[in-house]
Design an enzyme around this catalytic site. Sequence first.
Site, PDB file in Angstrom:
ATOM      1  N   GLY A 134       0.781  -1.236   0.000  1.00 47.08           N
ATOM      2  CA  GLY A 134       0.000   0.000   0.000  1.00 47.08           C
ATOM      3  C   GLY A 134       0.811   1.283   0.000  1.00 47.08           C
ATOM      4  O   GLY A 134       0.324   2.328  -0.425  1.00 47.08           O
ATOM      5  N   ASP A 162       0.418   3.283   4.154  1.00 46.50           N
ATOM      6  CA  ASP A 162      -0.650   4.020   3.504  1.00 46.50           C
ATOM      7  C   ASP A 162      -1.671   4.533   4.509  1.00 46.50           C
ATOM      8  O   ASP A 162      -2.098   5.682   4.446  1.00 46.50           O
ATOM      9  CB  ASP A 162      -1.331   3.157   2.421  1.00 46.50           C
ATOM     10  CG  ASP A 162      -1.760   1.776   2.920  1.00 46.50           C
ATOM     11  OD1 ASP A 162      -1.584   1.467   4.129  1.00 46.50           O
ATOM     12  OD2 ASP A 162      -2.269   0.982   2.109  1.00 46.50           O
ATOM     13  N   ASP A 200      -5.446   2.367  10.485  1.00 47.68           N
ATOM     14  CA  ASP A 200      -6.877   2.109  10.677  1.00 47.68           C
ATOM     15  C   ASP A 200      -7.074   1.711  12.136  1.00 47.68           C
ATOM     16  O   ASP A 200      -7.101   2.564  13.012  1.00 47.68           O
ATOM     17  CB  ASP A 200      -7.303   1.043   9.662  1.00 47.68           C
ATOM     18  CG  ASP A 200      -8.780   0.714   9.690  1.00 47.68           C
ATOM     19  OD1 ASP A 200      -9.576   1.490  10.246  1.00 47.68           O
ATOM     20  OD2 ASP A 200      -9.174  -0.343   9.161  1.00 47.68           O
ATOM     21  N   LYS A 254      -7.453   6.917  10.194  1.00 53.78           N
ATOM     22  CA  LYS A 254      -8.870   6.839  10.585  1.00 53.78           C
ATOM     23  C   LYS A 254      -8.930   6.891  12.100  1.00 53.78           C
ATOM     24  O   LYS A 254      -9.018   5.868  12.773  1.00 53.78           O
ATOM     25  CB  LYS A 254      -9.475   5.510  10.090  1.00 53.78           C
ATOM     26  CG  LYS A 254      -9.711   5.437   8.591  1.00 53.78           C
ATOM     27  CD  LYS A 254     -10.469   4.142   8.266  1.00 53.78           C
ATOM     28  CE  LYS A 254     -10.400   3.815   6.807  1.00 53.78           C
ATOM     29  NZ  LYS A 254     -10.868   2.442   6.523  1.00 53.78           N
ATOM     30  N   PHE A 310     -14.207   3.203   3.608  1.00 55.19           N
ATOM     31  CA  PHE A 310     -13.182   2.391   2.955  1.00 55.19           C
ATOM     32  C   PHE A 310     -12.687   3.133   1.719  1.00 55.19           C
ATOM     33  O   PHE A 310     -13.444   3.412   0.804  1.00 55.19           O
ATOM     34  CB  PHE A 310     -13.716   1.008   2.585  1.00 55.19           C
ATOM     35  CG  PHE A 310     -12.600   0.063   2.266  1.00 55.19           C
ATOM     36  CD1 PHE A 310     -11.920  -0.591   3.282  1.00 55.19           C
ATOM     37  CD2 PHE A 310     -12.195  -0.136   0.953  1.00 55.19           C
ATOM     38  CE1 PHE A 310     -10.849  -1.426   3.003  1.00 55.19           C
ATOM     39  CE2 PHE A 310     -11.129  -0.980   0.664  1.00 55.19           C
ATOM     40  CZ  PHE A 310     -10.463  -1.625   1.696  1.00 55.19           C
ATOM     41  N   VAL A 311     -11.402   3.464   1.727  1.00 56.88           N
ATOM     42  CA  VAL A 311     -10.839   4.293   0.657  1.00 56.88           C
ATOM     43  C   VAL A 311      -9.847   3.507  -0.199  1.00 56.88           C
ATOM     44  O   VAL A 311      -9.236   2.542   0.259  1.00 56.88           O
ATOM     45  CB  VAL A 311     -10.158   5.553   1.232  1.00 56.88           C
ATOM     46  CG1 VAL A 311     -11.185   6.519   1.785  1.00 56.88           C
ATOM     47  CG2 VAL A 311      -9.131   5.186   2.296  1.00 56.88           C
ATOM     48  N   ASP A 362      -5.766  -0.353  -1.912  1.00 58.62           N
ATOM     49  CA  ASP A 362      -6.507  -1.268  -2.791  1.00 58.62           C
ATOM     50  C   ASP A 362      -7.810  -1.752  -2.164  1.00 58.62           C
ATOM     51  O   ASP A 362      -8.025  -1.675  -0.952  1.00 58.62           O
ATOM     52  CB  ASP A 362      -5.663  -2.503  -3.093  1.00 58.62           C
ATOM     53  CG  ASP A 362      -5.610  -3.461  -1.905  1.00 58.62           C
ATOM     54  OD1 ASP A 362      -5.180  -3.018  -0.815  1.00 58.62           O
ATOM     55  OD2 ASP A 362      -6.032  -4.621  -2.044  1.00 58.62           O
ATOM     56  N   ARG A 398      -5.169   0.508  -7.014  1.00 59.18           N
ATOM     57  CA  ARG A 398      -3.950   1.093  -6.426  1.00 59.18           C
ATOM     58  C   ARG A 398      -3.381   2.214  -7.281  1.00 59.18           C
ATOM     59  O   ARG A 398      -2.710   3.112  -6.799  1.00 59.18           O
ATOM     60  CB  ARG A 398      -2.861   0.024  -6.264  1.00 59.18           C
ATOM     61  CG  ARG A 398      -3.124  -1.000  -5.192  1.00 59.18           C
ATOM     62  CD  ARG A 398      -1.834  -1.731  -4.861  1.00 59.18           C
ATOM     63  NE  ARG A 398      -2.056  -3.027  -4.238  1.00 59.18           N
ATOM     64  CZ  ARG A 398      -2.252  -3.208  -2.923  1.00 59.18           C
ATOM     65  NH1 ARG A 398      -2.244  -2.174  -2.114  1.00 59.18           N
ATOM     66  NH2 ARG A 398      -2.451  -4.413  -2.445  1.00 59.18           N
TER      67      ARG A 398
HETATM   68  P1  IMP Z   1      -4.953  -1.634  10.602  1.00 63.10           P
HETATM   69  O1  IMP Z   1      -6.384  -1.861  10.962  1.00 63.10           O
HETATM   70  O2  IMP Z   1      -4.471  -0.289  11.091  1.00 63.10           O
HETATM   71  O3  IMP Z   1      -4.089  -2.769  11.044  1.00 63.10           O
HETATM   72  O4  IMP Z   1      -4.897  -1.568   9.019  1.00 63.10           O
HETATM   73  C1  IMP Z   1      -4.739  -2.758   8.340  1.00 63.10           C
HETATM   74  C2  IMP Z   1      -4.489  -2.587   6.879  1.00 63.10           C
HETATM   75  O5  IMP Z   1      -5.764  -2.630   6.288  1.00 63.10           O
HETATM   76  C3  IMP Z   1      -3.835  -1.322   6.367  1.00 63.10           C
HETATM   77  O6  IMP Z   1      -2.438  -1.372   6.314  1.00 63.10           O
HETATM   78  C4  IMP Z   1      -4.383  -1.290   4.958  1.00 63.10           C
HETATM   79  O7  IMP Z   1      -3.610  -2.116   4.109  1.00 63.10           O
HETATM   80  C5  IMP Z   1      -5.748  -1.912   5.127  1.00 63.10           C
HETATM   81  N1  IMP Z   1      -6.781  -0.892   5.198  1.00 63.10           N
HETATM   82  C6  IMP Z   1      -7.383  -0.352   6.270  1.00 63.10           C
HETATM   83  N2  IMP Z   1      -8.311   0.534   5.929  1.00 63.10           N
HETATM   84  C7  IMP Z   1      -8.293   0.572   4.582  1.00 63.10           C
HETATM   85  C8  IMP Z   1      -9.033   1.314   3.604  1.00 63.10           C
HETATM   86  O8  IMP Z   1      -9.899   2.162   3.884  1.00 63.10           O
HETATM   87  N3  IMP Z   1      -8.721   1.064   2.300  1.00 63.10           N
HETATM   88  C9  IMP Z   1      -7.776   0.174   1.919  1.00 63.10           C
HETATM   89  N4  IMP Z   1      -7.063  -0.539   2.790  1.00 63.10           N
HETATM   90  C10 IMP Z   1      -7.320  -0.337   4.105  1.00 63.10           C
HETATM   91 MG    MG Z   2      -1.391  -2.046   4.101  1.00 64.74          MG
END
Ligand code: IMP
Ligand code: MG
Length: 182
Positions: A51, A107, A110, A138, A159-160, A166, A172
């Site tokens: 990402g 990227d 979340d 987020k 969700f972006v 992606d 991407r």
């Molecule tokens: P985490 O929840 O912070 O561990 O995020 C996990 C992974 O989910 C991120 O590194 C992204 O690859 C993916 N992700 C989370 N939110 C989004 C979104 O809105 N769009 C695309 N990928 C996302």
């Molecule tokens: Mg990622």
Amino acid sequence: MSDGSRADRQTDAVRPMIAADEIADAVRRLGRQISSDYSDRPLTLLGVLSGSIMFVSDLMRQIELPHQLGLVQASSYRGTATVPGELSINDEFLPNLKDRHVLLVDDIFDTGQTMLRLMHTLEHHDPASLKSAVLLWKKDRTRVELTPDYHCFAIPDAFVVGYGLDYNDEYRYLPYVGVVEP
Ligand code: IMP
Ligand code: MG
């Protein structure tokens, strides 16, 4: 020009949220900030695959300091495309991080699980310091006792895709960030 191909229809279904020039401005500001914060320190940017590829390559060009680049892969096995599953980290191809000031570049932040797990893994490589920079945060979904050290944009819970992000490995390539319309 539209030829009605699958790729066209995918692009049509994305509602722009952050324009390419807004991203460029924010990356420029972040580059300046990092250049001032890390002056005289041996800096390694560590991009999280896949990402971060656009973000890290643009960011490198805005950092006015010598620095190294490494890549680490974090992939989650997903139940569905938008719900993170179990995370696997591939740190086989890391450069030597010992005594380097490491800035993890991803990227999006979340829930924060990915960054937290990456930080724990990388601490074993003895960096001089370890911080994080993300394009998007987020804030309302963060579930860990960790916040990104640098971020370009705080965004609502949607969700972006685009600029490296992606949905099922699609989108991407888009130069902007947008929301996939259902
Ligand atoms: P985490 O929840 O912070 O561990 O995020 C996990 C992974 O989910 C991120 O590194 C992204 O690859 C993916 N992700 C989370 N939110 C989004 C979104 O809105 N769009 C695309 N990928 C996302
Ligand atoms: Mg990622």
